[in-house]
Design a protein around this motif. Structure first.
Motif, PDB file in Angstrom:
ATOM      1  N   GLY A 175      -4.777 -28.099  21.156  1.00  0.00           N
ATOM      2  CA  GLY A 175      -5.204 -28.306  19.778  1.00  0.00           C
ATOM      3  C   GLY A 175      -5.445 -27.044  18.982  1.00  0.00           C
ATOM      4  N   GLU A 176      -5.225 -25.869  19.581  1.00  0.00           N
ATOM      5  CA  GLU A 176      -5.598 -24.619  18.937  1.00  0.00           C
ATOM      6  C   GLU A 176      -4.836 -24.362  17.642  1.00  0.00           C
ATOM      7  OE1 GLU A 176      -5.439 -19.811  19.964  1.00  0.00           O
ATOM      8  OE2 GLU A 176      -5.297 -21.300  21.573  1.00  0.00           O
ATOM      9  N   TRP A 177      -3.527 -24.648  17.628  1.00  0.00           N
ATOM     10  CA  TRP A 177      -2.710 -24.268  16.465  1.00  0.00           C
ATOM     11  C   TRP A 177      -2.165 -25.463  15.688  1.00  0.00           C
ATOM     12  CZ3 TRP A 177       1.774 -26.681  17.435  1.00  0.00           C
ATOM     13  CH2 TRP A 177       2.214 -26.804  18.761  1.00  0.00           C
ATOM     14  N   LEU A 178      -2.614 -26.667  15.998  1.00  0.00           N
ATOM     15  CA  LEU A 178      -1.996 -27.857  15.406  1.00  0.00           C
ATOM     16  C   LEU A 178      -2.141 -27.934  13.889  1.00  0.00           C
ATOM     17  CD1 LEU A 178      -2.911 -30.604  18.035  1.00  0.00           C
ATOM     18  CD2 LEU A 178      -0.723 -29.441  17.678  1.00  0.00           C
ATOM     19  N   GLU A 179      -3.230 -27.407  13.329  1.00  0.00           N
ATOM     20  CA  GLU A 179      -3.427 -27.498  11.885  1.00  0.00           C
ATOM     21  C   GLU A 179      -2.501 -26.551  11.116  1.00  0.00           C
ATOM     22  OE1 GLU A 179      -7.462 -27.014  10.754  1.00  0.00           O
ATOM     23  OE2 GLU A 179      -8.171 -28.798  11.827  1.00  0.00           O
ATOM     24  N   ALA A 180      -2.074 -25.469  11.735  1.00  0.00           N
ATOM     25  CA  ALA A 180      -1.179 -24.510  11.070  1.00  0.00           C
ATOM     26  C   ALA A 180      -0.198 -23.976  12.113  1.00  0.00           C
ATOM     27  CB  ALA A 180      -1.973 -23.371  10.433  1.00  0.00           C
ATOM     28  N   PRO A 181       0.775 -24.779  12.523  1.00  0.00           N
ATOM     29  CA  PRO A 181       1.607 -24.422  13.679  1.00  0.00           C
ATOM     30  C   PRO A 181       2.535 -23.236  13.466  1.00  0.00           C
ATOM     31  CG  PRO A 181       2.416 -26.419  12.620  1.00  0.00           C
ATOM     32  CD  PRO A 181       1.099 -26.114  12.000  1.00  0.00           C
ATOM     33  N   PHE A 182       2.870 -22.901  12.213  1.00  0.00           N
ATOM     34  CA  PHE A 182       3.848 -21.848  11.981  1.00  0.00           C
ATOM     35  C   PHE A 182       3.238 -20.586  11.380  1.00  0.00           C
ATOM     36  CE2 PHE A 182       6.155 -25.924  11.610  1.00  0.00           C
ATOM     37  CZ  PHE A 182       6.938 -25.800  12.745  1.00  0.00           C
ATOM     38  N   GLU A 183       1.934 -20.502  11.345  1.00  0.00           N
ATOM     39  CA  GLU A 183       1.282 -19.311  10.814  1.00  0.00           C
ATOM     40  C   GLU A 183       1.053 -18.283  11.926  1.00  0.00           C
ATOM     41  OE1 GLU A 183      -2.274 -20.193   8.723  1.00  0.00           O
ATOM     42  OE2 GLU A 183      -1.280 -21.242   7.078  1.00  0.00           O
ATOM     43  N   HIS A 184       0.904 -17.034  11.480  1.00  0.00           N
ATOM     44  CA  HIS A 184       0.505 -15.948  12.378  1.00  0.00           C
ATOM     45  C   HIS A 184       1.502 -15.717  13.514  1.00  0.00           C
ATOM     46  CE1 HIS A 184      -3.135 -16.334  10.113  1.00  0.00           C
ATOM     47  NE2 HIS A 184      -3.433 -17.502  10.637  1.00  0.00           N
ATOM     48  N   VAL A 185       2.786 -15.848  13.213  1.00  0.00           N
ATOM     49  CA  VAL A 185       3.806 -15.538  14.212  1.00  0.00           C
ATOM     50  C   VAL A 185       4.080 -14.034  14.170  1.00  0.00           C
ATOM     51  CG1 VAL A 185       6.177 -15.921  14.944  1.00  0.00           C
ATOM     52  CG2 VAL A 185       4.843 -17.813  13.984  1.00  0.00           C
ATOM     53  N   ASP A 186       3.935 -13.375  15.299  1.00  0.00           N
ATOM     54  CA  ASP A 186       4.164 -11.940  15.380  1.00  0.00           C
ATOM     55  C   ASP A 186       5.654 -11.694  15.609  1.00  0.00           C
ATOM     56  OD1 ASP A 186       4.281  -9.256  15.876  1.00  0.00           O
ATOM     57  OD2 ASP A 186       2.712  -9.238  17.409  1.00  0.00           O
ATOM     58  N   PRO A 187       6.380 -11.122  14.622  1.00  0.00           N
ATOM     59  CA  PRO A 187       7.826 -10.923  14.800  1.00  0.00           C
ATOM     60  C   PRO A 187       8.161  -9.994  15.947  1.00  0.00           C
ATOM     61  CG  PRO A 187       7.026  -9.772  12.848  1.00  0.00           C
ATOM     62  CD  PRO A 187       5.905 -10.644  13.315  1.00  0.00           C
ATOM     63  N   GLU A 188       7.206  -9.163  16.369  1.00  0.00           N
ATOM     64  CA  GLU A 188       7.468  -8.251  17.476  1.00  0.00           C
ATOM     65  C   GLU A 188       7.365  -8.944  18.833  1.00  0.00           C
ATOM     66  OE1 GLU A 188       4.971  -4.840  17.033  1.00  0.00           O
ATOM     67  OE2 GLU A 188       6.100  -4.085  15.314  1.00  0.00           O
ATOM     68  N   ARG A 189       6.979 -10.223  18.837  1.00  0.00           N
ATOM     69  CA  ARG A 189       6.952 -10.995  20.080  1.00  0.00           C
ATOM     70  C   ARG A 189       8.077 -12.020  20.135  1.00  0.00           C
ATOM     71  NH1 ARG A 189       2.012 -11.754  23.338  1.00  0.00           N
ATOM     72  NH2 ARG A 189       0.762  -9.865  23.102  1.00  0.00           N
ATOM     73  N   VAL A 190       8.977 -11.997  19.144  1.00  0.00           N
ATOM     74  CA  VAL A 190      10.108 -12.919  19.138  1.00  0.00           C
ATOM     75  C   VAL A 190      11.154 -12.408  20.127  1.00  0.00           C
ATOM     76  CG1 VAL A 190      11.962 -13.922  17.771  1.00  0.00           C
ATOM     77  CG2 VAL A 190       9.689 -13.623  16.764  1.00  0.00           C
ATOM     78  N   VAL A 191      11.414 -13.188  21.165  1.00  0.00           N
ATOM     79  CA  VAL A 191      12.384 -12.803  22.184  1.00  0.00           C
ATOM     80  C   VAL A 191      13.800 -12.957  21.647  1.00  0.00           C
ATOM     81  CG1 VAL A 191      13.232 -13.281  24.502  1.00  0.00           C
ATOM     82  CG2 VAL A 191      10.791 -13.476  24.014  1.00  0.00           C
ATOM     83  N   CYS A 192      14.057 -14.065  20.955  1.00  0.00           N
ATOM     84  CA  CYS A 192      15.366 -14.309  20.374  1.00  0.00           C
ATOM     85  C   CYS A 192      15.228 -15.355  19.279  1.00  0.00           C
ATOM     86  CB  CYS A 192      16.375 -14.762  21.428  1.00  0.00           C
ATOM     87  SG  CYS A 192      15.856 -16.244  22.346  1.00  0.00           S
ATOM     88  N   ARG A 193      16.217 -15.413  18.409  1.00  0.00           N
ATOM     89  CA  ARG A 193      16.227 -16.430  17.353  1.00  0.00           C
ATOM     90  C   ARG A 193      17.671 -16.832  17.085  1.00  0.00           C
ATOM     91  NH1 ARG A 193      14.514 -14.012  11.560  1.00  0.00           N
ATOM     92  NH2 ARG A 193      15.607 -15.888  10.873  1.00  0.00           N
ATOM     93  N   PHE A 194      17.835 -18.067  16.615  1.00  0.00           N
ATOM     94  CA  PHE A 194      19.156 -18.616  16.343  1.00  0.00           C
ATOM     95  C   PHE A 194      19.126 -19.264  14.959  1.00  0.00           C
ATOM     96  CE2 PHE A 194      18.212 -18.774  20.861  1.00  0.00           C
ATOM     97  CZ  PHE A 194      19.269 -18.070  21.407  1.00  0.00           C
ATOM     98  N   ASP A 195      19.928 -18.738  14.052  1.00  0.00           N
ATOM     99  CA  ASP A 195      19.968 -19.225  12.679  1.00  0.00           C
ATOM    100  C   ASP A 195      21.301 -19.915  12.404  1.00  0.00           C
ATOM    101  OD1 ASP A 195      18.419 -16.154  11.622  1.00  0.00           O
ATOM    102  OD2 ASP A 195      17.473 -18.029  12.207  1.00  0.00           O
TER     103      ASP A 195
END
Length: 232
Positions: A175-195
């Motif tokens: 339940g820690e992040w359920l109210e704001a699931p996409f906030e506070h994402v650290d881009p330096e911890r992104v392993v990979c992304r697919f657009d």
């Protein structure tokens, strides 16, 4: 902009001085860089971009003038600084759709609603009569990946989508992040992304053209694919 909201001449001058200082820091970082992906150069670049943007905005607000400079955007990920051996990960997904065929969307939701009402006596019907109600029914019935693979069947048209895999030291508490699931994402911890976006397409996909031709004819009940028991 009102006169009261305009920046002062001193604020514009201070912003110009900040750009000069950022230029010096960027040059110094470049001169000392240790490689092509030196984090100090990356940080100095971002600071220079932010200072230039702030100065440009203040200059325009105060004097109705702009600078001739444009800092190019950088869509690549910054150097990874997360844990070498992550103990947890988060998968962040966004998929956009346009409601291309509301009639088809409502009809498929009606099929789900009818099946549910037959299985449970006394179930209230009618949510499928509105587009937002139909969306709620279909996304409540089917997994997001199934919606993605069958979006045309549900009267939806795909837009942009992105998937980020983010490393973490430990799993989040329930339940820690359920109210704001996409906030506070650290881009330096992104392993990979697919657009996925239409802006990346150089030519039409022949398979997509065939699928679209399938739905060009006027819609009637015979055109709707039945949802059998294995689909639900």
């Amino acid at each position: 902009m009102s006169d009261a909201a305009q920046p002062t001449a001193a604020e514009v001058r201070a912003a110009a001085e900040a750009v000069k200082a950022a230029l010096d820091r960027h040059l110094a970082a470049v001169e000392r860089k240790s490689g092509d992906e030196d984090p100090a150069v990356y940080e100095a670049f971002n600071q220079l971009a932010a200072a230039a943007e702030a100065y440009d905005e203040l200059l325009y607000d105060r004097h109705d003038e702009v600078t001739p400079f444009e800092i190019p955007g950088d869509d690549s990920l910054p150097p990874y600084t997360g844990p070498e051996e992550p103990n947890a990960l988060s998968v962040l997904i966004r998929r956009d759709y346009a409601v291309a065929e509301p009639q088809r969307l409502r009809a498929q939701a009606q099929r789900v609603e009818d099946a549910d009402s037959e299985a449970v006596l006394g179930t209230t019907e009618g949510a499928s009569g509105t587009v937002h109600g139909a969306i709620g029914i279909l996304f409540g019935e089917f997994e997001p990946d199934e919606i993605a693979s069958r979006h045309k069947e549900f009267g939806l048209e795909e837009g942009d989508s992105t998937l980020w895999v983010v490393a973490a030291d430990e799993p989040a508490d329930p339940g820690e992040w359920l109210e704001a699931p996409f906030e506070h994402v650290d881009p330096e911890r992104v392993v990979c992304r697919f657009d996925v976006s239409a802006v990346f397409d150089d030519e039409d996909d022949e398979d997509d053209d065939l699928d679209e031709d399938r739905f060009d004819a006027p819609l009637d009940d015979e055109d709707l694919e039945p949802l059998d028991a294995n689909d639900r």
